[in-house]
Design an enzyme around this catalytic site. Structure first.
Site, PDB file in Angstrom:
ATOM      1  N   GLN A 126       0.825  -1.206   0.000  1.00  0.00           N
ATOM      2  CA  GLN A 126       0.000   0.000   0.000  1.00  0.00           C
ATOM      3  C   GLN A 126       0.864   1.262   0.000  1.00  0.00           C
ATOM      4  O   GLN A 126       1.558   1.538   0.977  1.00  0.00           O
ATOM      5  CB  GLN A 126      -0.878  -0.019   1.254  1.00  0.00           C
ATOM      6  N   GLY A 127       0.816   2.013  -1.081  1.00  0.00           N
ATOM      7  CA  GLY A 127       1.608   3.235  -1.194  1.00  0.00           C
ATOM      8  C   GLY A 127       0.766   4.468  -0.903  1.00  0.00           C
ATOM      9  O   GLY A 127       0.246   5.107  -1.834  1.00  0.00           O
ATOM     10  N   TYR A 128       0.620   4.784   0.373  1.00  0.00           N
ATOM     11  CA  TYR A 128      -0.125   5.979   0.786  1.00  0.00           C
ATOM     12  C   TYR A 128       0.816   7.017   1.391  1.00  0.00           C
ATOM     13  O   TYR A 128       1.018   8.078   0.851  1.00  0.00           O
ATOM     14  CB  TYR A 128      -1.192   5.602   1.836  1.00  0.00           C
ATOM     15  N   SER A 129       1.411   6.661   2.585  1.00  0.00           N
ATOM     16  CA  SER A 129       2.184   7.642   3.354  1.00  0.00           C
ATOM     17  C   SER A 129       3.418   8.128   2.590  1.00  0.00           C
ATOM     18  O   SER A 129       4.042   7.357   1.846  1.00  0.00           O
ATOM     19  CB  SER A 129       2.656   7.012   4.659  1.00  0.00           C
ATOM     20  N   SER A 161       4.592  -1.159   4.149  1.00  0.00           N
ATOM     21  CA  SER A 161       4.733  -2.523   4.692  1.00  0.00           C
ATOM     22  C   SER A 161       4.879  -3.529   3.560  1.00  0.00           C
ATOM     23  O   SER A 161       4.110  -3.501   2.591  1.00  0.00           O
ATOM     24  CB  SER A 161       3.510  -2.912   5.517  1.00  0.00           C
ATOM     25  N   GLU A 243      -9.400  -1.048   5.789  1.00  0.00           N
ATOM     26  CA  GLU A 243      -8.182  -1.345   6.556  1.00  0.00           C
ATOM     27  C   GLU A 243      -8.505  -1.400   8.048  1.00  0.00           C
ATOM     28  O   GLU A 243      -8.126  -2.333   8.748  1.00  0.00           O
ATOM     29  CB  GLU A 243      -7.110  -0.280   6.297  1.00  0.00           C
ATOM     30  N   SER A 371      -3.388   7.152  13.106  1.00  0.00           N
ATOM     31  CA  SER A 371      -3.058   7.246  14.539  1.00  0.00           C
ATOM     32  C   SER A 371      -4.345   7.355  15.361  1.00  0.00           C
ATOM     33  O   SER A 371      -5.416   7.687  14.839  1.00  0.00           O
ATOM     34  CB  SER A 371      -2.165   8.456  14.789  1.00  0.00           C
ATOM     35  N   ASN A 372      -4.222   7.099  16.665  1.00  0.00           N
ATOM     36  CA  ASN A 372      -5.386   7.218  17.559  1.00  0.00           C
ATOM     37  C   ASN A 372      -6.031   8.597  17.444  1.00  0.00           C
ATOM     38  O   ASN A 372      -7.253   8.715  17.355  1.00  0.00           O
ATOM     39  CB  ASN A 372      -4.950   7.011  19.016  1.00  0.00           C
ATOM     40  N   GLU A 373      -5.192   9.644  17.447  1.00  0.00           N
ATOM     41  CA  GLU A 373      -5.725  11.012  17.428  1.00  0.00           C
ATOM     42  C   GLU A 373      -6.541  11.238  16.160  1.00  0.00           C
ATOM     43  O   GLU A 373      -7.628  11.804  16.191  1.00  0.00           O
ATOM     44  CB  GLU A 373      -4.579  12.040  17.510  1.00  0.00           C
TER      45      GLU A 373
HETATM   46  C1  LIG Z   1       3.407  -0.737  11.552  1.00  0.00           C
HETATM   47  C2  LIG Z   1       3.061   0.309  10.536  1.00  0.00           C
HETATM   48  C3  LIG Z   1       2.767  -0.070   9.249  1.00  0.00           C
HETATM   49  C4  LIG Z   1       2.459   0.893   8.281  1.00  0.00           C
HETATM   50  N1  LIG Z   1       2.221   0.479   7.009  1.00  0.00           N
HETATM   51  C5  LIG Z   1       1.954   1.396   6.064  1.00  0.00           C
HETATM   52  C6  LIG Z   1       1.761   0.988   4.699  1.00  0.00           C
HETATM   53  O1  LIG Z   1       1.835  -0.198   4.365  1.00  0.00           O
HETATM   54  N2  LIG Z   1       1.513   1.937   3.781  1.00  0.00           N
HETATM   55  C7  LIG Z   1       1.428   3.258   4.097  1.00  0.00           C
HETATM   56  O2  LIG Z   1       1.168   4.059   3.208  1.00  0.00           O
HETATM   57  N3  LIG Z   1       1.632   3.689   5.365  1.00  0.00           N
HETATM   58  C8  LIG Z   1       1.896   2.791   6.357  1.00  0.00           C
HETATM   59  N4  LIG Z   1       2.114   3.205   7.643  1.00  0.00           N
HETATM   60  C9  LIG Z   1       2.123   4.631   7.941  1.00  0.00           C
HETATM   61  C10 LIG Z   1       0.974   5.118   8.804  1.00  0.00           C
HETATM   62  O3  LIG Z   1      -0.226   5.146   8.076  1.00  0.00           O
HETATM   63  C11 LIG Z   1       1.373   6.514   9.331  1.00  0.00           C
HETATM   64  O4  LIG Z   1       2.498   6.339  10.168  1.00  0.00           O
HETATM   65  C12 LIG Z   1       0.270   7.180  10.072  1.00  0.00           C
HETATM   66  O5  LIG Z   1      -0.777   7.520   9.234  1.00  0.00           O
HETATM   67  C13 LIG Z   1       0.765   8.444  10.805  1.00  0.00           C
HETATM   68  O6  LIG Z   1       1.453   9.291   9.940  1.00  0.00           O
HETATM   69  P1  LIG Z   1       2.927   9.830  10.307  1.00  0.00           P
HETATM   70  O7  LIG Z   1       3.767   8.682  10.714  1.00  0.00           O
HETATM   71  O8  LIG Z   1       3.390  10.676   9.169  1.00  0.00           O
HETATM   72  O9  LIG Z   1       2.719  10.739  11.598  1.00  0.00           O
HETATM   73  P2  LIG Z   1       2.243  12.261  11.645  1.00  0.00           P
HETATM   74  O10 LIG Z   1       1.090  12.437  10.730  1.00  0.00           O
HETATM   75  O11 LIG Z   1       3.417  13.137  11.462  1.00  0.00           O
HETATM   76  O12 LIG Z   1       1.702  12.357  13.126  1.00  0.00           O
HETATM   77  C14 LIG Z   1       2.587  12.542  14.233  1.00  0.00           C
HETATM   78  C15 LIG Z   1       1.736  12.691  15.477  1.00  0.00           C
HETATM   79  O13 LIG Z   1       0.910  13.857  15.372  1.00  0.00           O
HETATM   80  C16 LIG Z   1      -0.457  13.517  15.608  1.00  0.00           C
HETATM   81  N5  LIG Z   1      -1.349  14.314  14.752  1.00  0.00           N
HETATM   82  C17 LIG Z   1      -1.189  14.554  13.431  1.00  0.00           C
HETATM   83  N6  LIG Z   1      -2.231  15.294  12.972  1.00  0.00           N
HETATM   84  C18 LIG Z   1      -3.078  15.491  14.020  1.00  0.00           C
HETATM   85  C19 LIG Z   1      -4.323  16.151  14.182  1.00  0.00           C
HETATM   86  N7  LIG Z   1      -4.940  16.758  13.152  1.00  0.00           N
HETATM   87  N8  LIG Z   1      -4.902  16.148  15.402  1.00  0.00           N
HETATM   88  C20 LIG Z   1      -4.304  15.530  16.462  1.00  0.00           C
HETATM   89  N9  LIG Z   1      -3.110  14.894  16.372  1.00  0.00           N
HETATM   90  C21 LIG Z   1      -2.502  14.871  15.164  1.00  0.00           C
HETATM   91  C22 LIG Z   1      -0.567  12.045  15.222  1.00  0.00           C
HETATM   92  O14 LIG Z   1      -1.648  11.429  15.880  1.00  0.00           O
HETATM   93  C23 LIG Z   1       0.772  11.515  15.707  1.00  0.00           C
HETATM   94  O15 LIG Z   1       0.700  11.213  17.082  1.00  0.00           O
HETATM   95  C24 LIG Z   1       2.432   2.276   8.638  1.00  0.00           C
HETATM   96  C25 LIG Z   1       2.711   2.666   9.950  1.00  0.00           C
HETATM   97  C26 LIG Z   1       3.044   1.706  10.885  1.00  0.00           C
HETATM   98  C27 LIG Z   1       3.372   2.170  12.283  1.00  0.00           C
END
Ligand SMILES: Cc1cc2nc3c(=O)[nH]c(=O)nc-3n(C[C@H](O)[C@H](O)[C@H](O)COP(=O)(O)OP(=O)(O)OC[C@H]3O[C@@H](n4cnc5c(N)ncnc54)[C@H](O)[C@@H]3O)c2cc1C
Length: 389
Positions: A126-129, A161, A243, A371-373
């Site tokens: 999955q190419g999202y992030s 992943s 998902e 994320s939870n938030e």
């Molecule tokens: C085990 C694992 C597998 C993954 N696999 C994939 C995958 O296969 N493909 C893919 O595309 N991605 C994948 N991801 C990425 C995942 O979707 C992102 O890590 C996630 O969406 C959070 O984005 P970020 O890491 O950029 O954190 P950020 O967006 O930078 O967030 C950092 C912190 O800020 C908080 N935050 C951000 N915005 C807000 C808001 N508006 N209000 C309150 N709090 C906020 C977040 O909750 C977090 O605590 C994976 C992540 C993990 C941990």
């Protein structure tokens, strides 16, 4: 005999004839469709189950699925469990991409992509992030330039992943730089395409389950576009509901206080027929009750989703599951005492080393799948209708 009883008898016979007894209660540590490659009886079982379509029991038969009703699928699960059988096929394809295709893709695309997913022949990632687009996913910058019959993709993804082992990627890419949400398209690409480079990321657990993926002038045929150009954001979001549904659903199947009682017996000891530590006894009981309540609720959500499609309310369950799993892992490490510091060395057994890695892995539960938030923000906005979120 009711239709369901007749179906139960049919399943039982089919399993007797097709499930290799040598595999009884021995599910593989990884599934086909997630990168596992099987041999011998396991490969035979994968081929038979995939051919029957029972790896995806409720998907339509015209694409290779089982075509079963929800009630029949439940019977199948029960009979498989009773026979010590399991589904060796899974991954992003069956959990998210396939269900999304069923909802939005053209007939041609369903016929092309779904059968290999059902058989576990293809491993999708999955190419999202992206480095600058996680929670605020729509800020993504990887650009798919429209050149008529094909796109040319440049940019990068992160936290992908399984990308190292994957055959194909589905993802969201920018196709119009002048608009944020209306400038995104949902596109699939072959990971063997020229210009795709995958770099593993090492985690705190010592494993590298995910990767950075770089695209340099990657040519992708137009037929790999799912839905309309610049309308991919809605499809991408819809897939995320699948998902979260999948994370909560698989959490439901595995929602137990598994191993805690056994570990407490070994590490803390017994006082007669009770655990020696009364406070710990209460915490384990609480964890077991949570797991049971969660499992029942998740099953209800899964049944509702089968009828109405996944709902944004699934975010509640995703957050609850993350907390429950993290609490369970914490408790296990506490029970293990100083053995819970195991990292490497002959004095620790494999189970101890595994528990510590599993505890570290659980830190990601409140980040992966949103994320939870972010999930709570979505629940506030789309379920509770609160303004300002
Ligand atoms: C085990 C694992 C597998 C993954 N696999 C994939 C995958 O296969 N493909 C893919 O595309 N991605 C994948 N991801 C990425 C995942 O979707 C992102 O890590 C996630 O969406 C959070 O984005 P970020 O890491 O950029 O954190 P950020 O967006 O930078 O967030 C950092 C912190 O800020 C908080 N935050 C951000 N915005 C807000 C808001 N508006 N209000 C309150 N709090 C906020 C977040 O909750 C977090 O605590 C994976 C992540 C993990 C941990």
């Amino acid at each position: 005999m009711s239709d369901l009883s007749a179906f139960r008898a049919e399943v039982r016979t089919w399993l007797q004839e097709n499930f290799p007894p040598s595999l009884q209660n021995k599910p593989p540590s990884n599934q086909a469709g997630r990168g596992a490659k099987f041999e011998g009886d396991m490969e035979t079982w994968r081929l038979r189950l995939g051919e029957k379509g029972w790896s995806t029991p409720t998907w339509p038969v015209e694409y290779g699925g089982g075509g079963l009703s929800d009630k029949q699928a439940k019977v199948l699960r029960e009979e498989m469990r009773a026979a010590g059988a399991f589904n060796p096929i899974g991954g992003f394809g069956t959990a998210m991409f396939g269900p999304t295709l069923l909802d939005v893709a053209t007939e041609e695309q369903k016929k092309r992509y779904l059968p290999p997913i059902i058989r576990g022949d293809v491993h999708w990632c999955q190419g999202y992030s992206e480095p600058g687009a996680g929670s605020d996913l729509a800020s993504l910058q990887s650009f798919a330039e429209d050149r008529g019959d094909y796109f040319v993709i440049n940019g990068s993804k992160i936290w992908t992943s399984g990308a190292k082992e994957a055959d194909w990627m589905y993802g969201i890419f920018r196709t119009d730089k002048s608009k944020k949400y209306e400038g995104i398209s949902f596109i699939c690409l072959d990971m063997k395409s020229e210009g795709v480079e995958v770099k593993p990321i090492m985690l705190i657990s010592g494993q590298s389950p995910f990767n950075e993926v770089f695209f340099t002038d990657v040519v992708v045929p137009k037929e790999n576009l799912i839905g309309e150009k610049n309308k991919g954001w809605a499809i991408g979001k819809h897939l995320l509901l699948h998902e979260r549904q999948g994370i909560a659903g698989s959490g439901a199947m595995g929602a137990t206080a598994y191993g805690l009682v056994e570990a407490a017996r070994d590490y803390i000891g017994m006082n007669g027929d009770r655990l020696a530590d009364g406070a710990l006894r209460e915490r384990i009981a609480r964890q077991k009750m949570m797991a049971h309540a969660f499992s029942q609720t998740a099953r209800r959500f899964t049944s509702e989703a089968a009828v109405h499609g996944p709902s944004p309310a699934i975010g509640i369950l995703k957050v609850a599951w993350a907390k429950m799993n993290q609490d369970r892992e914490e408790l296990m490490i506490e029970i293990m005492g100083s053995r819970g510091l195991a990292w490497k060395g002959e004095e620790f057994n494999d189970e101890e080393l595994g528990h510590v890695r599993s505890w570290l892995r659980s830190k990601a539960n409140s980040i992966e799948g949103g994320s939870n938030e972010v999930n709570l923000n979505l629940v506030a906005k789309r379920v509770l209708g609160l303004k300002g979120y």
